[in-house]
Scaffold this motif. Structure first.
Motif: not given
Length: 313
Positions: A145-149, A164-169, A224-227
């Motif tokens: 999901v890098t740079d996705k919504q 916060l974990f996903l924020r790095s992606f 969203f691209d992923a939930v």
């Protein structure tokens, strides 16, 4: 009552099947009871698993492991163990579908169950997983999901940490309330805002039929691209608790460094034990548990291979 096994493995996911492969190759009598509920079966493609650069479907991986366990003599049985008892002699009796199964040792590899978003039927849930619109493990597939919504469905400390974990992606990240309001402290809100995570209210519906997941809010819809649901999970440790095994506050089985529970002869491996909830980690624990079981059995009664019978013997 069937003949006694050296080990009864309860759970047919990566942890249980790895243990079964080891135990069978130790020339031990091992039976695996598989209820078909391993979370690995619902993984469309795992790309973290070493040795498969292009990824492998969870069902394919489990299928290969089942073939390998059977090849070396493990008995694979479909069904659910309903009760587990320990007799005074030290053996375990497991009941399944009216039949009793006896074993000198038991390995619990029963895993956990993800808590789903409300209102999703099984078919919709499976389709959303298959398309990658619904994901449960950012460690496994945050890269995808890098740079996705991306949206995280959760609140409180669990929702905070997942976001916060996903924020790095990705920089496009929203935290959605699973209920009417967020249960966030002022410091948690400040931490999310500082990280650039958008805080949204509850959504009323989720639509996974299109190319993106469409969530409806009070003021309109968002795609969203992923939930990622961050709703926690339920640990399948009730069989072990029934024979006196200790658990953590969350319900995970507590084990020593060799996967032993506090109940002699009872071992645990995989997601039912507090850990990383990763295939590789579960497989490692399965190997440790199987080796411990073999050595513990040998201390009780030496394991000696009978001489091979040659032609004419």
């Amino acid at each position: 009552m069937t003949g006694i096994a050296d080990c009864l493995v309860i759970g047919g996911g990566p942890a249980g099947l790895t243990a079964a492969i080891y135990l069978a190759r130790f020339h031990l009598a091992v039976r695996v009871f598989d209820a078909g509920l391993s979370r690995a079966l619902s993984i469309p493609l795992t790309r973290n698993h070493a040795g498969y650069p292009g990824g492998i479907a969870g069902s394919d991986l489990v299928g290969r492991m089942r073939q390998q366990a059977a090849l070396y003599g493990a008995s694979l049985l479909q069904g659910t163990i309903e009760t587990l008892e320990k007799h005074a002699e030290g053996h375990f009796i497991a009941l399944a579908h009216g039949a009793a199964w006896e074993a000198r040792t038991v390995l619990l590899a029963t895993g956990v169950v993800n808590r789903r978003p409300r209102g999703l039927d099984d078919q919709t849930h499976a389709r959303a997983l298959a398309t990658g619109q619904l994901r449960y493990c950012p460690i496994c597939d945050g890269y995808e999901v890098t740079d996705k919504q991306v949206a995280v469905l959760g609140t409180g400390e669990r929702g905070l940490r997942e976001a916060l974990f996903l924020r790095s992606f990705t920089a496009s990240l929203s935290l959605i309330a699973p209920d009417d309001v967020h249960d966030l402290t002022s410091s948690q809100r400040a931490e999310l805002e500082e990280a650039g995570v958008e805080i949204l209210g509850a959504c009323s519906t989720m639509d996974f039929t299109g190319p993106k997941a469409v969530l409806t809010f009070a003021d309109g819809s968002r795609a969203f691209d992923a939930v990622y649901p961050a709703l926690g999970s339920d640990i399948r440790s009730e069989l072990a608790r029934g024979v006196g095994a200790r658990t953590s506050e969350e319900g995970c089985l507590t084990v020593d460094a060799h996967q032993r529970t506090n109940v002699p002869g009872l071992y645990a491996a995989g997601d039912v034990v507090l850990g990383l909830d990763q295939i590789s980690h579960a497989m490692g624990e399965g190997g440790v548990a199987a080796t411990t079981i073999r050595n513990d059995l040998a201390r009780l009664s030496p394991l000696r291979r009978a001489a091979a019978r040659g032609p004419g013997n």
